[in-house]
Write a protein that holds these residues in place. Sequence first.
Motif, PDB file in Angstrom:
ATOM      1  N   VAL A  35       0.838  -1.197   0.000  1.00 44.01           N
ATOM      2  CA  VAL A  35       0.000   0.000   0.000  1.00 44.01           C
ATOM      3  C   VAL A  35       0.877   1.251   0.000  1.00 44.01           C
ATOM      4  O   VAL A  35       0.632   2.208  -0.749  1.00 44.01           O
ATOM      5  CB  VAL A  35      -0.966  -0.003   1.207  1.00 44.01           C
ATOM      6  CG1 VAL A  35      -1.599   1.357   1.413  1.00 44.01           C
ATOM      7  CG2 VAL A  35      -2.030  -1.064   1.016  1.00 44.01           C
ATOM      8  N   VAL A  36       1.923   1.262   0.827  1.00 41.56           N
ATOM      9  CA  VAL A  36       2.825   2.416   0.879  1.00 41.56           C
ATOM     10  C   VAL A  36       3.522   2.612  -0.461  1.00 41.56           C
ATOM     11  O   VAL A  36       3.618   3.737  -0.967  1.00 41.56           O
ATOM     12  CB  VAL A  36       3.845   2.255   2.020  1.00 41.56           C
ATOM     13  CG1 VAL A  36       4.941   3.296   1.939  1.00 41.56           C
ATOM     14  CG2 VAL A  36       3.142   2.334   3.370  1.00 41.56           C
ATOM     15  N   ILE A  37       3.994   1.522  -1.070  1.00 44.68           N
ATOM     16  CA  ILE A  37       4.685   1.614  -2.367  1.00 44.68           C
ATOM     17  C   ILE A  37       3.733   2.142  -3.447  1.00 44.68           C
ATOM     18  O   ILE A  37       4.082   3.055  -4.209  1.00 44.68           O
ATOM     19  CB  ILE A  37       5.266   0.243  -2.769  1.00 44.68           C
ATOM     20  CG1 ILE A  37       6.447  -0.107  -1.865  1.00 44.68           C
ATOM     21  CG2 ILE A  37       5.692   0.236  -4.240  1.00 44.68           C
ATOM     22  CD1 ILE A  37       6.952  -1.524  -2.032  1.00 44.68           C
ATOM     23  N   MET A  38       2.527   1.586  -3.511  1.00 48.45           N
ATOM     24  CA  MET A  38       1.596   2.002  -4.559  1.00 48.45           C
ATOM     25  C   MET A  38       1.137   3.450  -4.376  1.00 48.45           C
ATOM     26  O   MET A  38       1.023   4.187  -5.354  1.00 48.45           O
ATOM     27  CB  MET A  38       0.382   1.068  -4.591  1.00 48.45           C
ATOM     28  CG  MET A  38       0.705  -0.336  -5.064  1.00 48.45           C
ATOM     29  SD  MET A  38       1.511  -0.383  -6.679  1.00 48.45           S
ATOM     30  CE  MET A  38       0.202   0.202  -7.720  1.00 48.45           C
ATOM     31  N   LEU A  44       3.711  10.263  -6.947  1.00 42.90           N
ATOM     32  CA  LEU A  44       4.732  10.775  -7.865  1.00 42.90           C
ATOM     33  C   LEU A  44       4.175  10.931  -9.281  1.00 42.90           C
ATOM     34  O   LEU A  44       4.483  11.911  -9.972  1.00 42.90           O
ATOM     35  CB  LEU A  44       5.942   9.846  -7.866  1.00 42.90           C
ATOM     36  CG  LEU A  44       6.768   9.848  -6.580  1.00 42.90           C
ATOM     37  CD1 LEU A  44       7.823   8.741  -6.624  1.00 42.90           C
ATOM     38  CD2 LEU A  44       7.409  11.199  -6.346  1.00 42.90           C
ATOM     39  N   PHE A  45       3.360   9.977  -9.706  1.00 38.65           N
ATOM     40  CA  PHE A  45       2.751  10.050 -11.027  1.00 38.65           C
ATOM     41  C   PHE A  45       1.885  11.301 -11.157  1.00 38.65           C
ATOM     42  O   PHE A  45       2.025  12.073 -12.115  1.00 38.65           O
ATOM     43  CB  PHE A  45       1.930   8.794 -11.301  1.00 38.65           C
ATOM     44  CG  PHE A  45       1.100   8.864 -12.553  1.00 38.65           C
ATOM     45  CD1 PHE A  45       1.689   8.717 -13.792  1.00 38.65           C
ATOM     46  CD2 PHE A  45      -0.263   9.084 -12.482  1.00 38.65           C
ATOM     47  CE1 PHE A  45       0.934   8.803 -14.955  1.00 38.65           C
ATOM     48  CE2 PHE A  45      -1.032   9.162 -13.621  1.00 38.65           C
ATOM     49  CZ  PHE A  45      -0.436   9.014 -14.868  1.00 38.65           C
ATOM     50  N   THR A  51       2.588  18.804 -12.681  1.00 33.19           N
ATOM     51  CA  THR A  51       3.680  19.700 -13.051  1.00 33.19           C
ATOM     52  C   THR A  51       3.708  19.925 -14.564  1.00 33.19           C
ATOM     53  O   THR A  51       3.884  21.049 -15.040  1.00 33.19           O
ATOM     54  CB  THR A  51       5.027  19.117 -12.580  1.00 33.19           C
ATOM     55  OG1 THR A  51       4.965  18.917 -11.168  1.00 33.19           O
ATOM     56  CG2 THR A  51       6.186  20.036 -12.912  1.00 33.19           C
ATOM     57  N   PHE A  52       3.518  18.854 -15.320  1.00 38.76           N
ATOM     58  CA  PHE A  52       3.529  18.939 -16.778  1.00 38.76           C
ATOM     59  C   PHE A  52       2.409  19.851 -17.284  1.00 38.76           C
ATOM     60  O   PHE A  52       2.645  20.768 -18.072  1.00 38.76           O
ATOM     61  CB  PHE A  52       3.387  17.529 -17.367  1.00 38.76           C
ATOM     62  CG  PHE A  52       3.248  17.501 -18.857  1.00 38.76           C
ATOM     63  CD1 PHE A  52       4.337  17.785 -19.669  1.00 38.76           C
ATOM     64  CD2 PHE A  52       2.035  17.188 -19.447  1.00 38.76           C
ATOM     65  CE1 PHE A  52       4.212  17.753 -21.056  1.00 38.76           C
ATOM     66  CE2 PHE A  52       1.891  17.154 -20.824  1.00 38.76           C
ATOM     67  CZ  PHE A  52       2.984  17.434 -21.627  1.00 38.76           C
TER      68      PHE A  52
END
Length: 68
Positions: A35-38, A44-45, A51-52
Amino acid sequence: MAKVSPGEFVNQVRTEASKIVWPTGRETIMTGVMVVIMTTMLGLFFFGIDTFFGAIVQWLLSLAAGRA
């Protein structure tokens, strides 16, 4: 709905509760890590996408302001 006595209700609850399969400690930790990784990857995605598109909007606004 059929009426059930309190004693029978408690017995039914105990029977159903005995069918529960609880995850092991290792499974719980592995699930928490996933869960933390996803959530980090998704954060970040979306930060990158935001930002883009923010840069595109700023470029368009500066382009429009230069021609006004």
